[in-house]
Design a protein around this motif. Structure first.
Motif, short mmCIF file in Angstrom:
data_model
loop_
_atom_site.label_atom_id
_atom_site.label_comp_id
_atom_site.label_asym_id
_atom_site.label_seq_id
_atom_site.Cartn_x
_atom_site.Cartn_y
_atom_site.Cartn_z
N GLU A 5 0.82 -1.20 0.00
CA GLU A 5 0.00 0.00 0.00
C GLU A 5 0.86 1.25 0.00
O GLU A 5 1.85 1.34 0.71
CB GLU A 5 -0.89 0.00 1.25
CG GLU A 5 -1.78 1.19 1.38
CD GLU A 5 -2.57 1.16 2.68
OE1 GLU A 5 -2.53 2.16 3.40
OE2 GLU A 5 -3.20 0.12 2.97
N LYS A 7 0.26 5.58 0.20
CA LYS A 7 -0.73 6.60 0.52
C LYS A 7 -0.11 7.96 0.27
O LYS A 7 1.06 8.18 0.55
CB LYS A 7 -1.15 6.48 1.99
CG LYS A 7 -2.05 7.61 2.46
CD LYS A 7 -2.66 7.35 3.82
CE LYS A 7 -1.64 7.16 4.90
NZ LYS A 7 -2.21 6.72 6.16
N SER A 75 6.98 2.10 1.39
CA SER A 75 5.53 1.97 1.39
C SER A 75 5.01 1.59 2.77
O SER A 75 5.75 1.53 3.73
CB SER A 75 5.12 0.91 0.36
OG SER A 75 5.52 -0.37 0.81
N LYS A 76 3.71 1.30 2.79
CA LYS A 76 3.07 0.84 4.03
C LYS A 76 2.85 -0.67 3.96
O LYS A 76 1.92 -1.20 4.56
CB LYS A 76 1.73 1.55 4.19
CG LYS A 76 1.83 3.05 4.42
CD LYS A 76 0.46 3.65 4.59
CE LYS A 76 -0.23 3.01 5.75
NZ LYS A 76 -1.66 3.13 5.78
N GLU A 134 -5.12 6.36 -1.52
CA GLU A 134 -4.33 5.16 -1.28
C GLU A 134 -4.49 4.23 -2.47
O GLU A 134 -5.57 4.14 -3.06
CB GLU A 134 -4.82 4.41 -0.04
CG GLU A 134 -4.59 5.11 1.26
CD GLU A 134 -5.00 4.28 2.47
OE1 GLU A 134 -4.81 4.75 3.59
OE2 GLU A 134 -5.51 3.14 2.31
N GLU A 136 -3.55 0.12 -3.51
CA GLU A 136 -3.24 -1.12 -2.79
C GLU A 136 -3.28 -2.33 -3.71
O GLU A 136 -4.10 -2.41 -4.62
CB GLU A 136 -4.28 -1.28 -1.68
CG GLU A 136 -4.19 -2.54 -0.90
CD GLU A 136 -5.32 -2.64 0.12
OE1 GLU A 136 -6.03 -3.66 0.10
OE2 GLU A 136 -5.50 -1.71 0.91
N SER A 168 0.12 5.67 9.52
CA SER A 168 -1.31 5.34 9.47
C SER A 168 -2.12 6.56 9.90
O SER A 168 -1.60 7.50 10.50
CB SER A 168 -1.61 4.16 10.40
OG SER A 168 -1.44 4.56 11.75
#
Length: 182
Positions: A5, A7, A75-76, A134, A136, A168
């Protein structure tokens, strides 16, 4: 499953581009309540545990989700384990009986868009934070993460996103609360 993910911060022009270029899957309202482990500080281990209540088209769904630490520096991307639950209030009572404590509830309106098979894009309006976008993808193969990160990054760049965010919404809201504490 590994959730890859990215963002970024968004404005009205990014929202408009997404709405023009991609197919809307649905509009949702999310209420994400995060919990702190009684013996482990998730803010230090970069983990998260939440109950998400999702409402859309007159429907209601709830999920218990564990997110592991981020696995790259861009990234996440992280492991995500999610199970559907029927009664979020009773699940919250179980967590609290086990010593978990409620940290914060994040509320947002999310528009979910189809990009291509395996890739979705969301427009988020987060209460107290503003607008975000976002993108994903999910994979079981950790070796595919770098390639997917680059692909997702290009999608956001093409939409005009110039500022990315790895934290987050929970971390952003908690940081904002700390900044406002006298």
């Amino acid at each position: 499953m590994i959730e890859v993910e990215l963002k970024g911060y968004a404005d009205d022009s990014v929202f408009e581009r997404v709405r023009e270029e991609f197919r809307l899957i649905r509009r949702e309202y999310h209420e994400d309540t995060y919990y702190q482990h009684p013996c482990r500080d998730f803010s230090k281990t970069d983990e998260a545990l939440r109950i998400r209540i999702r409402r859309f088209n007159g429907h209601f769904e709830a999920f218990l989700t564990y997110k592991g630490p981020k696995i790259d520096s861009v990234s996440k991307t992280r492991e995500e384990i999610e199970v559907q639950i029927n009664d979020p209030d009773e699940h919250a009572r179980i967590l609290e009986a086990l010593g978990f404590t409620e940290v914060l509830t994040v509320e947002k309106i999310r528009e979910k868009y189809y990009v291509e098979k395996g890739i979705t894009l969301t427009l988020d309006e987060v209460e107290g934070l503003g607008k975000f976008v976002e993108v994903e993808a999910l994979t079981e193969d950790k070796r595919k993460v770098p390639e997917l990160v680059e692909k997702l990054k290009k999608i956001l760049f093409d939409l005009g996103v110039t500022r990315f965010e790895r934290r987050s919404y929970l971390e952003l809201l908690l940081g904002r609360a700390e900044d406002e504490t006298p």
